[in-house]
Design an enzyme around this catalytic site. Structure first.
Site, short mmCIF file in Angstrom:
data_model
loop_
_atom_site.label_atom_id
_atom_site.label_comp_id
_atom_site.label_asym_id
_atom_site.label_seq_id
_atom_site.Cartn_x
_atom_site.Cartn_y
_atom_site.Cartn_z
N GLU A 111 0.81 -1.21 0.00
CA GLU A 111 0.00 0.00 0.00
C GLU A 111 0.85 1.28 0.00
OE1 GLU A 111 -3.92 -1.62 2.36
OE2 GLU A 111 -2.31 -0.89 3.61
N TYR A 117 -7.89 -13.10 7.66
CA TYR A 117 -7.70 -11.85 8.40
C TYR A 117 -8.58 -11.89 9.63
CZ TYR A 117 -4.54 -9.18 5.47
OH TYR A 117 -3.42 -8.72 4.85
C1 TNX Z 1 -4.40 -4.02 4.98
S1 TNX Z 1 -2.45 -6.44 4.85
C2 TNX Z 1 -3.12 -3.80 5.46
C3 TNX Z 1 -2.93 -3.46 6.88
C4 TNX Z 1 -4.24 -3.22 7.57
C5 TNX Z 1 -5.26 -4.28 7.17
C6 TNX Z 1 -6.58 -4.15 7.88
C7 TNX Z 1 -1.56 -5.31 4.52
C8 TNX Z 1 -0.33 -5.72 3.93
N1 TNX Z 1 -1.96 -4.04 4.72
O1 TNX Z 1 -2.08 -2.36 6.99
O2 TNX Z 1 -4.02 -3.24 8.94
O3 TNX Z 1 -5.47 -4.21 5.78
O4 TNX Z 1 -7.39 -5.29 7.66
#
Ligand code: TNX
Length: 498
Positions: free
Chosen positions: A282, A372
């Site tokens: 992200e 998750y």
């Molecule tokens: C996505 S999984 C994210 C996390 C968040 C999560 C919440 C990932 C690599 N990045 O930073 O905590 O979703 O469900």
């Protein structure tokens, strides 16, 4: 149902032969050091065998981890009271007679614990390690850094924890919609080097590997708050108190690489895992577009989209020079130039895992649609977690780590799977219990038990009748399968509905 059918995770084979064996020293029985190691008889990694007759118990293991598993299975056979630490030293104990032959399906049976969004005190982490061990899970992925907090003391850069470990409050609802109000309750904490050495040693003694994560080049706002020159915009920022994806990313400079190389040197000193996670998930590219276009060209990169790959390659080379492998979230595949040897954590579904395995990468399956554990557990209006898909314990149980359609000759690339406990909406260890259990018990069977030994029809019944009493004895505040939620019946613990 005989006692051998109550074991969780279900062994490769287990049968009752009838009768019982009296146990005079249960503490010694459940101590792995009393198990005989015989790698010739039991060549499979982490394997063990139990033979219980009225005359006594014969426990054999292929290696030290197998010996620990043998002791854990014996504890389950002694009954739920054996999980009350104080009780196991006193009283009369009996074991059912029978035979168990067992080893895990996958070598990577992981859990991510997000200690960055909500700091988990050291004692809570040690307790969590014990709960993992009881479920024969063996990789603890510690998510140590993020926008909302930096949790690892680095002696060379004291502001990372002096500043980066503390925020002024936490967003309490869903994702922010521009309005950054928060609960006004300061939150923070960090692990000293001594704390982390203790956690690593405690886990190692239970055959659990602690994989540290230092997330780059996104999810880095806490580090930028501590040292603004790390940031791509150069502007001062606070440790974030909202959730989601921050636009503040690391600058693609030599200074930042030097800084993180020093951080990683410390991480390599403290953690002995063969794998270090560099994150890579992200990453918004807007700030690079605005402030670093010339630098991106100078680095010979086609576009800002290639910058995360540059971070991963550059820091990953440093890890490799010290004999460690890089783990990255599947976003690291987006630019299409993933260095060989990088392990991919497939979280946005199964597709990345399949593609990575086909391209010759090892993968750990973490799909958010299945494992998750921060996601909601029901549609009930009183369900406390406001985010995610509904994931019931049955949903988790139904998951299979081998991606659909992956050809058999690539199955060995799937090292295993990992459940994620992100803590944006879990404000302490008690809520972590609630999110993790009993879904983590279902997950334990997903990664341990061969598919032909799984029992989707009987699992929930076995859980309710035999495993939740073990969790009760361990003091786990799990989510009940039905009825009132834990805080709705406090303090009336006796007679609480499961
Ligand atoms: C996505 S999984 C994210 C996390 C968040 C999560 C919440 C990932 C690599 N990045 O930073 O905590 O979703 O469900």
């Amino acid at each position: 149902m005989n006692a051998f059918d109550t074991l969780l995770p279900r062994p490769v084979s287990a049968r009752s032969t009838g009768g019982t064996c009296r146990v005079t020293d249960p503490a010694a029985l459940t101590d792995a050091s009393t198990v005989v190691i015989d790698p010739v008889a039991l060549p499979h990694p982490e394997s063990y065998r139990l033979s219980i007759t009225p005359q006594g118990v014969q426990a054999t293991a292929g290696d030290a981890a197998g010996a620990a598993h043998a002791a854990r299975t014996l504890r389950q056979l002694l009954g739920p009271d054996a999980f009350r630490a104080a009780d196991i030293h006193t009283g009369e104990w009996t074991l059912p007679c029978g035979e168990v032959v067992d080893h895990p399906r996958f070598p990577w049976r992981g859990v991510l614990l997000d200690v960055a969004r909500t700091f988990q005190p050291k004692a809570a982490v040690l307790r969590f390690i014990d709960l993992m061990a009881a479920h024969k899970l063996n990789v603890l992925h510690l998510h140590l850094t993020d926008d909302q907090g930096w949790r690892i003391e680095v002696p060379a850069y004291p502001r990372l924890t002096e500043v980066g470990a503390w925020r002024k409050g936490s967003w309490t609802g869903r994702q922010p919609d521009g309005d950054l109000t928060h609960d006004g309750r300061p939150h923070g904490g960090f692990y000293t080097t001594a704390d982390l050495r203790e956690i690593v040693a405690y886990a190692r003694a239970r055959h659990i590997t602690v994989v540290p994560e230092v997330d780059v080049p996104g999810h880095s706002q806490a580090a930028i708050a501590a040292y603004p020159e790390l940031g791509a915009s150069g502007a001062p920022v606070e440790v974030w108190h909202a959730w989601g994806v921050s636009e503040h990313v690391l600058a693609p400079t030599d200074h930042v690489i030097d800084f993180y190389t020093a951080v990683l040197d410390h991480v390599l000193d403290v953690f002995d895992a063969p794998v270090v996670c560099l994150g890579g998930d992200e990453v918004p590219t807007k700030q690079w577009q605005e402030h670093h276009a010339d630098r991106v060209a100078e680095l010979g990169l086609d576009s800002v989209d290639a910058v995360p790959g540059w971070f991963l390659r550059t820091l990953g080379r440093h890890l490799a020079a010290h004999g460690r492998r890089t783990l990255g979230w599947d976003d690291v595949m987006d630019a299409g130039d993933l260095p060989p040897g990088v392990i991919v954590a497939s979280w946005r579904g199964e597709e990345a895992g399949r593609a990575a395995a086909l391209a010759g990468h090892d993968v750990v399956m973490c799909p958010e649609q299945h494992v998750y554990l921060d996601h909601r557990q029901s549609e009930r209006p009183d369900e406390p977690i406001p985010v995610g898909y509904v994931r019931t314990v049955e949903d988790v149980y139904a998951y299979d780590p081998i991606p659909d359609g992956l050809p058999e000759d690539a199955h060995h690339r799937v090292l295993g799977a990992q459940a994620q406990i992100w803590t944006e909406h879990l404000d302490g260890p008690r809520r972590v219990d609630y999110a993790a259990f009993p879904r983590l018990a279902a997950f334990a069977e997903v990664v341990w038990t061969p598919p032909e030994r799984r029992d989707p029809a009987g699992f929930v019944e076995r859980l309710a009748a035999h495993h939740l009493p073990r969790l009760d004895a361990l003091g786990v505040e799990y989510r009940p399968l039905s009825g009132p939620l834990p805080w709705q019946t406090r303090p009336g613990v006796p007679g609480r509905q499961r």
